[in-house]
Design a protein around this motif. Sequence first.
Motif, PDB file in Angstrom:
ATOM      1  N   UNK A  41       0.823  -1.196   0.000  1.00  0.00           N
ATOM      2  CA  UNK A  41       0.000   0.000   0.000  1.00  0.00           C
ATOM      3  C   UNK A  41       0.859   1.248   0.000  1.00  0.00           C
ATOM      4  N   UNK A  42       0.249   2.368   0.302  1.00  0.00           N
ATOM      5  CA  UNK A  42       0.939   3.653   0.181  1.00  0.00           C
ATOM      6  C   UNK A  42       1.287   4.255   1.535  1.00  0.00           C
ATOM      7  N   UNK A  43       0.308   4.375   2.436  1.00  0.00           N
ATOM      8  CA  UNK A  43       0.526   5.045   3.711  1.00  0.00           C
ATOM      9  C   UNK A  43       1.481   4.276   4.609  1.00  0.00           C
ATOM     10  N   UNK A  44       2.456   4.972   5.180  1.00  0.00           N
ATOM     11  CA  UNK A  44       3.456   4.331   6.041  1.00  0.00           C
ATOM     12  C   UNK A  44       3.361   4.826   7.480  1.00  0.00           C
ATOM     13  N   UNK A  45       2.182   5.309   7.887  1.00  0.00           N
ATOM     14  CA  UNK A  45       2.039   5.826   9.247  1.00  0.00           C
ATOM     15  C   UNK A  45       2.110   4.720  10.296  1.00  0.00           C
ATOM     16  N   UNK A  46       2.077   3.457   9.881  1.00  0.00           N
ATOM     17  CA  UNK A  46       2.237   2.351  10.837  1.00  0.00           C
ATOM     18  C   UNK A  46       3.688   1.874  10.930  1.00  0.00           C
ATOM     19  N   UNK A  47       4.596   2.589  10.278  1.00  0.00           N
ATOM     20  CA  UNK A  47       6.029   2.259  10.316  1.00  0.00           C
ATOM     21  C   UNK A  47       6.791   3.445  10.893  1.00  0.00           C
ATOM     22  N   UNK A  48       7.680   3.183  11.839  1.00  0.00           N
ATOM     23  CA  UNK A  48       8.523   4.244  12.402  1.00  0.00           C
ATOM     24  C   UNK A  48       9.642   4.527  11.406  1.00  0.00           C
ATOM     25  N   UNK A  49       9.327   5.367  10.428  1.00  0.00           N
ATOM     26  CA  UNK A  49      10.275   5.656   9.345  1.00  0.00           C
ATOM     27  C   UNK A  49      11.518   6.362   9.887  1.00  0.00           C
ATOM     28  N   UNK A  50      11.327   7.228  10.879  1.00  0.00           N
ATOM     29  CA  UNK A  50      12.464   7.946  11.457  1.00  0.00           C
ATOM     30  C   UNK A  50      13.480   6.973  12.066  1.00  0.00           C
ATOM     31  N   UNK A  51      12.980   5.994  12.806  1.00  0.00           N
ATOM     32  CA  UNK A  51      13.880   5.010  13.412  1.00  0.00           C
ATOM     33  C   UNK A  51      14.547   4.151  12.340  1.00  0.00           C
ATOM     34  N   UNK A  52      13.791   3.769  11.326  1.00  0.00           N
ATOM     35  CA  UNK A  52      14.365   2.979  10.237  1.00  0.00           C
ATOM     36  C   UNK A  52      15.505   3.739   9.569  1.00  0.00           C
ATOM     37  N   UNK A  53      15.311   5.018   9.357  1.00  0.00           N
ATOM     38  CA  UNK A  53      16.338   5.839   8.726  1.00  0.00           C
ATOM     39  C   UNK A  53      17.580   5.927   9.608  1.00  0.00           C
ATOM     40  N   UNK A  54      17.363   6.090  10.912  1.00  0.00           N
ATOM     41  CA  UNK A  54      18.494   6.123  11.850  1.00  0.00           C
ATOM     42  C   UNK A  54      19.312   4.844  11.781  1.00  0.00           C
ATOM     43  N   UNK A  55      18.621   3.730  11.572  1.00  0.00           N
ATOM     44  CA  UNK A  55      19.287   2.426  11.534  1.00  0.00           C
ATOM     45  C   UNK A  55      19.826   2.093  10.139  1.00  0.00           C
ATOM     46  N   UNK A  56      19.664   3.029   9.197  1.00  0.00           N
ATOM     47  CA  UNK A  56      20.140   2.797   7.840  1.00  0.00           C
ATOM     48  C   UNK A  56      19.314   1.814   7.059  1.00  0.00           C
ATOM     49  N   UNK A  57      18.043   1.687   7.441  1.00  0.00           N
ATOM     50  CA  UNK A  57      17.136   0.740   6.784  1.00  0.00           C
ATOM     51  C   UNK A  57      16.256   1.479   5.780  1.00  0.00           C
ATOM     52  N   UNK A  58      16.258   1.004   4.552  1.00  0.00           N
ATOM     53  CA  UNK A  58      15.438   1.611   3.511  1.00  0.00           C
ATOM     54  C   UNK A  58      13.963   1.252   3.708  1.00  0.00           C
ATOM     55  N   UNK A  59      13.099   2.258   3.587  1.00  0.00           N
ATOM     56  CA  UNK A  59      11.653   2.023   3.603  1.00  0.00           C
ATOM     57  C   UNK A  59      11.124   2.308   2.199  1.00  0.00           C
TER      58      UNK A  59
END
Length: 320
Positions: free
Chosen positions: A72-90
């Motif tokens: 889907x499109x909306x990523x409000x159920x994913x902590x994108x900020x934390x993923x970015x800190x960990x170097x994980x692509x969303x």
Amino acid sequence: MEKRVLLTENIEKDGIEYLEKMGYEVKVARGTSEDILVEEVRDCDAMLVRMANITAKVIQAGCKLKVISKFGVGVDNIDVEEATKQGIQVTNSAESNNNTVAEYTIGLILALSKKFFLYDHELRKGNFGIRNSLGIDLKEKVIGIIGAGSIGKLVAKKAVLGFGMKVIELKRHKDFEPEDGIKYTYDIEYLLKNSDFVSLHVPLTEETSKLIGEKEISIMKPEAFLINTARGGVVDNEALVNALLNNKIAGAAVDVYEGEIPSKDNPLFKLDNVIVTPHTAAHTIEGMQRMSVHPAIGIHEVLSGKRPSWPVNDVEEMKK
């Protein structure tokens, strides 16, 4: 060693078959609670997420995790900020359901304007006289679109070319090309005041939370309709209910709710001047197939060292 992809929930076979064809081992999580996902993600290189909440704790537990891809499109159920800190692509499926949701939105507009659901409900009770409650034509009516992204633009195009409607689009930036039949504004109050239908197509962010509240609804025409196929949190539910109860606006169509699954006693369900649907704007056979394959493509792109087609965050920028 074979790379492993965790599905937080099952998806259509098309996406699974794509991943397996590309050589990945696919496993489905035993559940979607935080504790279970923390355990399940430890040995996985990627996650494909539907509705599960992917918290900072889950992300931090992913020792091998390189990519989180959204069905889907909306990523409000994913902590994108934390993923970015960990170097994980969303990544997400940004182009998977554009037309599907746009068609659904137009369908809701037709249903509201022609009173399909009211006629059906009343005639089943024997009320043939309901035919004297008149609908309206769409030609020359104005649809205000808040969120002129890919879905909003398709809604505008279908409204203009298919029904002869006029369009006002809310623009936050000045880098756009004028289009026939579409008027642009940077003033949300102007849009609300001059639209017969207001259709929402924005993601849920701090900026858009409760974007449409009591003040905004009070600006709308009393004969106007509100359509929300975006996210529940974009609209103040209490303000909408009060407006519908007091005929401040003519009606609404709501496909999305705060907390995703609405409570059974949601007051919207008791009103005759609102159409409610269970977050199904993107749920067609074709749409679900694309929403399964596109995040799988995103996973393969990242794990094979390519830039994803539909990135949500910029991991490379963070590394600089």
